[in-house]
Motif scaffolding. Structure first.
Motif, PDB file in Angstrom:
ATOM      1  N   TYR A  17       7.696   4.249  -1.818  1.00 34.99           N
ATOM      2  CA  TYR A  17       6.367   4.011  -1.251  1.00 34.99           C
ATOM      3  C   TYR A  17       5.701   2.917  -2.081  1.00 34.99           C
ATOM      4  N   GLY A  18       5.080   1.957  -1.414  1.00 32.80           N
ATOM      5  CA  GLY A  18       4.488   0.822  -2.131  1.00 32.80           C
ATOM      6  C   GLY A  18       3.032   0.589  -1.816  1.00 32.80           C
ATOM      7  N   VAL A  19       2.342  -0.040  -2.771  1.00 33.13           N
ATOM      8  CA  VAL A  19       0.945  -0.409  -2.586  1.00 33.13           C
ATOM      9  C   VAL A  19       0.743  -1.858  -3.028  1.00 33.13           C
ATOM     10  N   ALA A  20      -0.280  -2.484  -2.496  1.00 31.16           N
ATOM     11  CA  ALA A  20      -0.589  -3.855  -2.911  1.00 31.16           C
ATOM     12  C   ALA A  20      -2.067  -3.989  -3.243  1.00 31.16           C
ATOM     13  N   LEU A  21      -2.336  -4.794  -4.251  1.00 30.26           N
ATOM     14  CA  LEU A  21      -3.707  -5.147  -4.588  1.00 30.26           C
ATOM     15  C   LEU A  21      -4.044  -6.528  -4.035  1.00 30.26           C
ATOM     16  N   ARG A  22      -2.985  -7.317  -3.832  1.00 28.59           N
ATOM     17  CA  ARG A  22      -3.162  -8.677  -3.337  1.00 28.59           C
ATOM     18  C   ARG A  22      -1.869  -9.069  -2.634  1.00 28.59           C
ATOM     19  N   ALA A  23      -1.954  -9.693  -1.463  1.00 34.76           N
ATOM     20  CA  ALA A  23      -0.754 -10.068  -0.717  1.00 34.76           C
ATOM     21  C   ALA A  23      -0.107 -11.310  -1.308  1.00 34.76           C
ATOM     22  N   GLY A  24       1.167 -11.468  -1.038  1.00 32.32           N
ATOM     23  CA  GLY A  24       1.873 -12.670  -1.453  1.00 32.32           C
ATOM     24  C   GLY A  24       1.696 -13.773  -0.419  1.00 32.32           C
ATOM     25  N   THR A  25       2.042 -14.990  -0.832  1.00 35.87           N
ATOM     26  CA  THR A  25       1.898 -16.157   0.039  1.00 35.87           C
ATOM     27  C   THR A  25       3.262 -16.786   0.289  1.00 35.87           C
ATOM     28  N   VAL A  26       3.687 -16.812   1.552  1.00 37.28           N
ATOM     29  CA  VAL A  26       4.916 -17.517   1.906  1.00 37.28           C
ATOM     30  C   VAL A  26       4.647 -19.014   1.683  1.00 37.28           C
ATOM     31  N   PRO A  27       5.468 -19.671   0.830  1.00 31.52           N
ATOM     32  CA  PRO A  27       5.169 -21.066   0.461  1.00 31.52           C
ATOM     33  C   PRO A  27       5.014 -21.986   1.662  1.00 31.52           C
ATOM     34  N   ALA A  28       5.872 -21.818   2.669  1.00 36.16           N
ATOM     35  CA  ALA A  28       5.804 -22.724   3.820  1.00 36.16           C
ATOM     36  C   ALA A  28       4.580 -22.445   4.693  1.00 36.16           C
ATOM     37  N   VAL A  29       3.955 -21.296   4.494  1.00 32.65           N
ATOM     38  CA  VAL A  29       2.758 -20.956   5.266  1.00 32.65           C
ATOM     39  C   VAL A  29       1.506 -21.362   4.501  1.00 32.65           C
ATOM     40  N   GLY A  30       1.467 -20.996   3.223  1.00 31.13           N
ATOM     41  CA  GLY A  30       0.380 -21.481   2.379  1.00 31.13           C
ATOM     42  C   GLY A  30      -0.825 -20.577   2.271  1.00 31.13           C
ATOM     43  N   THR A  31      -0.859 -19.521   3.086  1.00 34.94           N
ATOM     44  CA  THR A  31      -1.955 -18.556   2.978  1.00 34.94           C
ATOM     45  C   THR A  31      -1.358 -17.156   2.866  1.00 34.94           C
ATOM     46  N   PRO A  32      -2.093 -16.231   2.224  1.00 39.44           N
ATOM     47  CA  PRO A  32      -1.550 -14.876   2.013  1.00 39.44           C
ATOM     48  C   PRO A  32      -1.260 -14.153   3.329  1.00 39.44           C
ATOM     49  N   GLY A  33      -0.293 -13.237   3.299  1.00 40.48           N
ATOM     50  CA  GLY A  33       0.071 -12.472   4.488  1.00 40.48           C
ATOM     51  C   GLY A  33      -1.063 -11.635   5.027  1.00 40.48           C
TER      52      GLY A  33
END
Ligand SMILES: Nc1ncnc2c1ncn2[C@@H]1O[C@H](COP(=O)(O)OP(=O)(O)O)[C@@H](O)[C@H]1O
Ligand SMILES: Nc1ncnc2c1ncn2[C@@H]1O[C@H](COP(=O)(O)OP(=O)(O)O)[C@@H](O)[C@H]1O
Ligand SMILES: [Mg+2]
Ligand SMILES: [Mg+2]
Ligand SMILES: [Mg+2]
Ligand SMILES: [Mg+2]
Lengths: 328, 195, 328, 195
Positions: C185-201
């Motif tokens: 089970y996972g939690v996030a405090l901040r989303a990651g950013t796909v480099p080719a997209v440039g904005t967080p998920g």
């Protein structure tokens, strides 16, 4: 502030409790904040320490082939003399103890006071001050260069020498040599946040980066537009090479600052290797990952050490700690 | 005149001031250091409040110095710890001392800080508040005001000691956190001596 | 977007180039995007792969005692059949190959097509689908549970079984058993950013966290106010325990998502251990660190595996990969 | 009537549309997936443009399917690859086919997608655009409009396949990226058949 913690006040205790549970081979005194392993009688022991927030440094490097004890202070705050002395006493094997100290006023002063206490108890102490950070350009008008990535190299290599049964003076000499042959330079894309403070040490715009940062959330030497990995590697290596001519075989550490994904560190390492090899410098040994961090800072530091055959052999010697493990 | 009670009153007043201004000290340290000065000294002076007892001014100050060294960490712990321990040493075991003797003890404390830390006036450290305050105290002047002026003067200085020195000229425009805490110490001292 | 990269388009190639330079003991074909080591003739080999952005997964787990090959796809994109097939062929030792596949439609389909290609070439393939993520509650109305932290456990333990000379069917059975006994089970405090997209998920407010996240930047099951480590551990473990009764000895993985400092992961591990031990569950083995990441996401996942004696012995068996190393 | 040239014209028109809408497809996938659909298909259709050649419609589509499978990755690569490969198989090696035969080939492609992916209409996938488009094409209707309607209908659906299914009801209110790319494929097809 977003962190996986309970409260800033309990952070260090909670983290040490987790560390103790995760690494049952080590002795962790959560109350006194010392992490130790049994010394070998008649052999030199190594003690290091400094502020917390740089994990795995230093507790993650306690184990066969490396440190005998680590004493973590509060976040970014050096440990206190009594704590350092307790660690020193606990791991003294009768052949003297090497204190590995990063060059920050607080660390230097507190370790110096601890060394006096050890002296009172008849424990022979040698101290190596690590000061590899070339971002501190003018060391006569400053507290001197900061100790950063080279600390891992000093602890690993001096630890191997101690494991080989070398005398205190020799272990200290080797530690000093490692430091003398190492240089580091760091950059940040985003500052870390001291939990008890709650706001980042400095603020960068979305298109800015900081050059020449230290590992305590302090701003660096200058601010600039965000640069490609290739230019960051070149900027760091230019600064290093200007200070210490690079030639022959080197060991490279590309170190993450705590909030940087491994994939990006490999990109940096590719650029560092390309830069060095284009100048005839051979990257004979390397380490890529989070070793000397600065809380959740995003960025990396690059450390280059000029190898000798002896230093390479000591680097290759077996090590078995939570964060560094190889050999058999 | 200083006796053990008044010495202790100084330290508890200092602890209160440090506690009340801890966030401010940390903010100053965030700008040009590593953001822990207020946290360090609050922890250190909590220990002082708990442990700095004794029958003479010297005993109280020695206990205070030891408590600071044991509990503070950082650069400021050993430096302030040494300040009080050296002052204590100068006072010996006299149960009461007059202001002149106390002034000499403060000067000895300052000398200890400078020997240990190697900072001169103008290096943008606690010394820039401590030194004028010690001088003013010896001359019967307003030590608190002198310390505050010394503190304010650090704003235009380039740091040459401690973490702020890494910033070089970028340290200009910020007050040194240690000078600010030193000013609080002398504010506390004057609050117990001028009555 | 702030990243230590050259361009999004060259990220994977650059990272693989760095990986190759850092790990000369492994064969890295940067162009074909496969990382391999020599198979042992007559022994089962293990191949895994999936999208990039989860480093050290999978390439960091290639080495004696674990995987024989990894094939990284583009960021968050499964590898393609030809690539998987090239890896499979390269490491086939004649005793069959186990494909370790995380349960995502893309991975499952591309590995299935690769298995057909291997079949054409007469290489026997067994496939284990890892689906340990209990945050996907209703698996009959979804693509099924996601594969997350348990992947490391499956790769390590099945790798040890292969190293012991077990037949393909047995290695596959053990891999399946590890998956069946594991929940995450996972939690996030901040989303990651796909480099080719440039904005967080996804975007969270400064006082919000996301519960039940996956490892591809997708939002989780629900959003809530940021919680102390203790409550996060309890929330995750409640979800796990509701799905699989916890008892006896367990292995715990507290895994960082890429942007989380180690110190915080130790805090989480302390809380997970306390929760389990208070319920009579013994944490017999553990792993704390970044193993299955999601670019620069801040957060963590918790994986619990119920141990058996055999699984524990296989876990303890020597392993020597870039990211996991122990034993002698 | 479809021959090799027109089949290829379809695919290059599709590649242009995919390329032009790549950012939009990725944005849709960022909302309910993992933010790579546009990137995947752009890469895939670049390979199609380079490799999908042949003397018959079947040969062109088979090469396109193989190129998609080889270059795309993700869920969409094998699914679209299978769509084209199954359609190619149904076409055999006829140098020219009429619309009825071509419609049957598209239906075979759709069946291949559904067998491989297991998605039914209403599961909020590319199938929701492909299925009505294939039906409309067979009936001589406006396949592009049917695909676009199918795409838009996914907005109110709850995803049951692919990554978006992890969101459960939170997937409602977003158009499925694969349905959007499928609509582009039929927009391209109609641009080469209605002239
Ligand atoms: N060498 C020195 N001599 C005198 N004072 C110093 C010296 N180095 C640092 N200081 C003082 O210590 C203060 C910082 O203390 P603190 O933040 O508690 O420690 P650290 O710098 O270790 O985090 C500085 O603002 C400065 O006044
Ligand atoms: N089982 C399935 N059947 C049909 N279409 C599917 C299925 N799973 C996913 N898709 C389609 O694939 C699209 C996502 O493709 P893409 O983003 O390229 O792959 P991935 O999900 O692996 O990142 C979804 O929007 C959906 O239309
Ligand atoms: Mg500090
Ligand atoms: Mg400080
Ligand atoms: Mg994807
Ligand atoms: Mg996608």
């Amino acid at each position: 502030m977003k962190k996986l913690i309970n409260t800033p006040g309990t952070l260090l205790t909670d983290a040490l409790t987790g560390f103790a549970a995760a690494h049952p081979a080590l002795d962790v005194d959560v109350r006194r904040r010392i992490v130790t392993r049994a010394p070998t009688p008649g052999r030199v022991s190594l003690v290091s320490g400094g502020g917390s927030g740089h994990e795995p440094l230093h507790a993650g490097f306690v184990g066969p082939g490396m440190l005998h004890a680590a004493c973590p202070g509060e976040v970014f705050t050096s440990p206190v003399p009594g704590q350092i002395h307790a660690a020193t006493t606990a791991v003294s094997g009768g052949a003297g103890v090497l204190h590995v100290v990063k060059n920050y006023t607080g660390d230097v002063l507190n370790f110096a006071l601890a060394a006096e206490l050890a002296d009172d108890d008849g424990i022979e102490i040698a101290t190596v001050i690590v000061d590899d950070d070339v971002a501190v350009e003018d060391s006569t008008h400053t507290a001197g260069r900061r100790g950063t990535g080279a600390t891992v190299l000093v602890e690993k290599i001096a630890g191997a020498a101690a494991e080989n049964g070398e005398k205190l003076a020799v272990v200290a000499e080797i530690a000093t040599e490692v430091n003398a042959r190492s240089r580091s330079y760091g950059v940040a894309l985003r500052a870390g946040t001291v939990p008890a403070v709650g706001t980042p040490g400095f603020t960068l715009a979305e298109d800015e980066m900081e050059w020449g940062i230290g590992i305590h959330g302090e701003p660096g030497r200058r601010r600039g537009p965000i640069a490609p990995a290739r230019d960051i590697a070149a900027g760091a290596l230019d600064a290093i090479a200007a200070d210490m001519p690079l030639e022959g075989e080197v060991l490279v550490l590309v170190n993450g600052m705590g909030g940087t994904p491994l994939m990006e560190l490999y990109v940096m390492f590719a650029e560092v290797t390309a830069w060095l090899e284009a100048r005839g410098v051979r990257v004979a040994r390397s380490l890529v990952g989070d070793y000397v961090t600065s809380l959740d800072m995003t960025g990396c530091s690059i450390t280059v050490m000029r190898l000798t055959g002896t230093l390479r052999d000591l680097w290759d010697a077996p090590v078995e700690t939570p964060a560094l493990r190889w050999g058999r | 005149m200083m006796d053990a009670a008044r010495t202790r009153a100084w330290l508890t007043a200092a602890a209160r001031l440090i506690n009340a201004n801890s966030g401010h000290l940390t903010a100053l340290d965030t700008a040009i250091g590593d953001g822990d000065h207020g946290l360090n000294l609050r922890r250190g002076f909590e220990a002082v409040t708990a442990e700095a007892t004794g029958d003479t001014p010297g005993a109280v100050l020695k206990a205070a110095g030891n408590a600071l060294i044991d509990a503070t960490g950082g650069a400021s712990g050993p430096l302030y710890g040494t300040f009080f321990r050296r002052a204590a040493k100068a006072l010996g075991d006299a149960p009461e001392v007059d202001d002149a003797v106390f002034a000499q003890a403060l000067a000895a404390g300052l000398a200890g800080v400078q020997t240990l830390g190697g900072a001169a006036e103008g290096d943008k450290t606690m010394v820039d508040a401590l030194a004028p305050a010690v001088t003013a105290f010896a001359a019967g002047g307003d030590a608190a005001a002198a310390a505050a002026n010394g503190r304010d003067a650090t704003e235009s200085m380039t740091a040459r000691k401690g973490r702020a020195s890494y910033l070089g000229e970028r340290s200009i425009g910020h007050i040194d956190p240690g000078a600010a805490s030193a000013a609080l110490l002398f504010q506390a001292l004057c609050s117990v001596t001028t009555d």
